[in-house]
Design an enzyme around this catalytic site. Structure first.
Site, PDB file in Angstrom:
ATOM      1  N   CYS A  63       0.850  -1.395  -0.136  1.00 37.94           N
ATOM      2  CA  CYS A  63      -0.093   0.134   0.079  1.00 37.94           C
ATOM      3  C   CYS A  63       0.948   1.227  -0.031  1.00 37.94           C
ATOM      4  O   CYS A  63       1.697   1.200   0.719  1.00 37.94           O
ATOM      5  CB  CYS A  63      -0.855   0.021   1.112  1.00 37.94           C
ATOM      6  SG  CYS A  63      -1.880   1.562   1.462  1.00 37.94           S
ATOM      7  N   CYS A  78      -2.639   0.077   9.113  1.00 38.99           N
ATOM      8  CA  CYS A  78      -2.046  -1.152   9.231  1.00 38.99           C
ATOM      9  C   CYS A  78      -0.752  -0.957  10.064  1.00 38.99           C
ATOM     10  O   CYS A  78      -0.214   0.105   9.874  1.00 38.99           O
ATOM     11  CB  CYS A  78      -1.739  -1.553   7.795  1.00 38.99           C
ATOM     12  SG  CYS A  78      -3.177  -2.227   6.819  1.00 38.99           S
ATOM     13  N   CYS A 152      -7.703   1.593  -0.331  1.00 37.22           N
ATOM     14  CA  CYS A 152      -7.415   0.716   0.708  1.00 37.22           C
ATOM     15  C   CYS A 152      -7.491  -0.812   0.503  1.00 37.22           C
ATOM     16  O   CYS A 152      -8.384  -1.160  -0.207  1.00 37.22           O
ATOM     17  CB  CYS A 152      -8.122   1.144   1.914  1.00 37.22           C
ATOM     18  SG  CYS A 152      -8.160   0.105   3.709  1.00 37.22           S
ATOM     19  N   GLN A 253     -19.349  -7.675  12.963  1.00 33.74           N
ATOM     20  CA  GLN A 253     -17.922  -8.236  12.682  1.00 33.74           C
ATOM     21  C   GLN A 253     -17.171  -7.789  11.317  1.00 33.74           C
ATOM     22  O   GLN A 253     -18.003  -7.558  10.479  1.00 33.74           O
ATOM     23  CB  GLN A 253     -17.878  -9.753  12.757  1.00 33.74           C
ATOM     24  CG  GLN A 253     -18.492 -10.351  13.964  1.00 33.74           C
ATOM     25  CD  GLN A 253     -17.354 -10.244  15.154  1.00 33.74           C
ATOM     26  OE1 GLN A 253     -16.250  -9.712  14.925  1.00 33.74           O
ATOM     27  NE2 GLN A 253     -17.846 -10.602  16.264  1.00 33.74           N
ATOM     28  N   PHE A 280     -23.718 -10.750  25.713  1.00 33.88           N
ATOM     29  CA  PHE A 280     -23.074  -9.783  24.939  1.00 33.88           C
ATOM     30  C   PHE A 280     -23.416 -10.091  23.444  1.00 33.88           C
ATOM     31  O   PHE A 280     -22.890 -10.216  22.538  1.00 33.88           O
ATOM     32  CB  PHE A 280     -21.710  -9.746  25.085  1.00 33.88           C
ATOM     33  CG  PHE A 280     -20.955  -9.450  26.355  1.00 33.88           C
ATOM     34  CD1 PHE A 280     -20.866  -8.450  27.123  1.00 33.88           C
ATOM     35  CD2 PHE A 280     -20.684 -10.607  27.123  1.00 33.88           C
ATOM     36  CE1 PHE A 280     -20.349  -8.255  28.298  1.00 33.88           C
ATOM     37  CE2 PHE A 280     -20.155 -10.650  28.317  1.00 33.88           C
ATOM     38  CZ  PHE A 280     -20.039  -9.338  29.021  1.00 33.88           C
ATOM     39  N   GLU A 300     -27.645  -8.388  26.505  1.00 31.69           N
ATOM     40  CA  GLU A 300     -26.958  -7.085  25.825  1.00 31.69           C
ATOM     41  C   GLU A 300     -27.389  -5.954  26.358  1.00 31.69           C
ATOM     42  O   GLU A 300     -28.689  -5.701  26.725  1.00 31.69           O
ATOM     43  CB  GLU A 300     -27.325  -7.347  24.255  1.00 31.69           C
ATOM     44  CG  GLU A 300     -26.690  -6.114  23.465  1.00 31.69           C
ATOM     45  CD  GLU A 300     -25.499  -5.969  23.519  1.00 31.69           C
ATOM     46  OE1 GLU A 300     -24.808  -4.768  23.955  1.00 31.69           O
ATOM     47  OE2 GLU A 300     -24.749  -6.823  23.323  1.00 31.69           O
ATOM     48  N   ASP A 348     -19.355 -13.206  23.852  1.00 33.24           N
ATOM     49  CA  ASP A 348     -18.427 -12.469  23.165  1.00 33.24           C
ATOM     50  C   ASP A 348     -18.303 -10.753  23.522  1.00 33.24           C
ATOM     51  O   ASP A 348     -19.022 -10.110  22.987  1.00 33.24           O
ATOM     52  CB  ASP A 348     -19.093 -12.501  21.568  1.00 33.24           C
ATOM     53  CG  ASP A 348     -17.929 -11.620  20.861  1.00 33.24           C
ATOM     54  OD1 ASP A 348     -16.926 -11.299  20.886  1.00 33.24           O
ATOM     55  OD2 ASP A 348     -18.507 -11.513  19.600  1.00 33.24           O
ATOM     56  N   CYS A 374     -12.057 -10.586  21.301  1.00 26.61           N
ATOM     57  CA  CYS A 374     -11.274  -9.723  20.555  1.00 26.61           C
ATOM     58  C   CYS A 374      -9.821  -9.108  21.171  1.00 26.61           C
ATOM     59  O   CYS A 374      -9.080  -8.491  20.610  1.00 26.61           O
ATOM     60  CB  CYS A 374     -11.876  -8.387  20.064  1.00 26.61           C
ATOM     61  SG  CYS A 374     -12.344  -7.407  21.360  1.00 26.61           S
TER      62      CYS A 374
END
Length: 417
Positions: A63, A78, A152, A253, A280, A300, A348, A374
């Protein structure tokens, strides 16, 4: 610019090269282990001036925006385009392996599920009006400067090819000199654009924004701070074939392929359970898939996300009952007694993890858990709680959905001993 010569010893968790010196570690972005570099040093931060010896794993970044000499500045989207693919995947898997080992967790860790270029269907951009026009892009690495992007490699082509139109939308809704956020999601029916923090839109600006949005044939919906200005058609995302209309700017996601992989792991592990809790739950990425075979209770804190999940469940056919529970699971987790008739759980959480909920799961009679995260550090902490409470970890699956970044997802599958 003068500097000092440093040898890079290892990669840090954020993808920076780390040089160990007599005065402590120095973090040098865009460098790799076994490289020698001339660096301008300020405390623990080093700025790469020149490489005097490159590592064998060094790759040519694809890139033009990447790196200290990137076009428009060093794009912060990135971190690791300069690392060869196989070495990159080994390093990213290690981001899951290391925290587990530090918490004394020994288990099977699967190979990294890779992410391909062009997979990111949800992009969060920063916009700001300047004297030279509207900037739309990502923040420069280590600063609040915006690097304007015209392309991108990680973004879904459905978004990237319309970045000029996204910039026109930003110009039309902008009523502030401050930076504001644009969340762009490539839905099944078109782009869903949500502007947040753009300022109070005047009547004239509103009309301009509407006209601009309507000229974008690819646009599904435009919202400004939650208010819908244009909805040419409902933005749709499908979870296991079930249509959901997410609220503006909803968490989804980033990669459809990564989501499908996570869902396959979760559904496979929890198969056969008659009653499952999805904690969640968001807009229902797991719950709606699970409800084809089991009754599901969803918890949630975000009301709009739960409303989208509820509406989807009500309009879908062939689902088992889906129960909705709006609650803050950090402050008010489902207690062990609440889970008395629940056989299996998937959770999650955000990056903070699910510590309070993990304690309740450990004290419950739940037999199977799928933990999605995550943040490997908080996942390791939560898994240690579950192991202490009588669970065994069957496997951990690292999943890459943020290509060339330090962020990694993981799915841990647990069974009560």
């Amino acid at each position: 610019m003068s500097g000092e010569t440093l040898t890079i010893d290892r990669l840090g968790t954020h993808g920076d090269g780390i040089a160990e010196t007599e005065k402590g570690p120095v973090y040098v972005p865009f460098t790799l282990p076994r490289e020698t570099a001339t660096v301008a040093r300020e405390g623990e931060t080093g700025t790469l001036i020149a490489l005097t010896q490159a590592a064998p794993e060094r790759a040519e970044p694809p890139c033009p925006h990447f790196g200290p000499d990137g076009e428009g500045g060093a794009c912060g989207g990135c971190n690791l385009q300069h690392l060869e693919t196989d070495a990159y995947r080994v390093w990213k898997r290690e981001q899951v392996v290391r925290p587990l080992a530090m918490n004394g967790i020994e288990t099977e860790i699967a190979p990294l599920y890779p992410c391909e270029p062009g997979a990111r269907r949800r992009m969060v951009l920063t916009a700001r009006r300047t004297e030279n026009g509207m900037l739309v892009g990502f923040n420069q690495a280590g600063s609040h400067n915006i690097v304007p992007i015209i392309g991108c490699l990680v973004g879904d082509p459905r978004i990237v090819k319309h970045l000029a139109s996204v910039r026109r939308i930003a110009r039309a809704v902008c009523a502030t000199r401050k930076p504001f956020r644009l969340t762009v999601f490539a839905s099944e029916t078109g782009l869903d654009i949500a502007a947040e923090g753009a300022g109070r839109v005047s009547t004239r600006q509103r009309q301009m924004a509407i006209e601009t949005a309507l000229s974008m044939k690819v646009l599904a919906r435009l919202t400004v701070d939650g208010e819908t200005l244009v909805e040419a058609r409902q933005p749709i995302v499908r979870f296991g074939g079930i249509s959901v209309v997410p609220p503006p700017g909803a968490f989804l996601q980033a990669s459809a392929a990564a989501e499908d992989r996570m869902a396959d792991l979760v559904l496979g592990h929890l198969a056969g359970a008659k009653r499952i809790a999805d904690l969640f739950a968001g807009c229902g990425a797991f719950a709606l898939r699970l409800a084809r075979e089991a009754a599901v209770i969803t918890a949630e804190s975000e009301g709009p996300a739960l409303a989208a999940l509820d509406a989807a469940a009500r309009h879908a056919t062939g689902l088992k009952p889906v129960e909705i529970d709006r609650r803050d699971l950090f402050r008010r987790p489902l207690m062990a007694a609440d889970l008395k008739y629940t056989e299996a759980v998937v959770f999650d959480p955000p990056r903070a993890g699910a510590e309070a909920q993990a304690h309740q799961l450990a004290a419950s009679k739940v037999c199977r858990v799928a933990a999605v995260s995550c943040n490997p550090a908080t996942l390791a902490r939560d898994l240690a709680i579950l192991v202490e409470g009588g669970f065994a970890i069957d496997a951990v699956h690292p999943i890459d959905q943020f290509l060339w970044s330090p962020h990694v997802e993981a799915v841990a599958l647990l069974t009560r001993r």
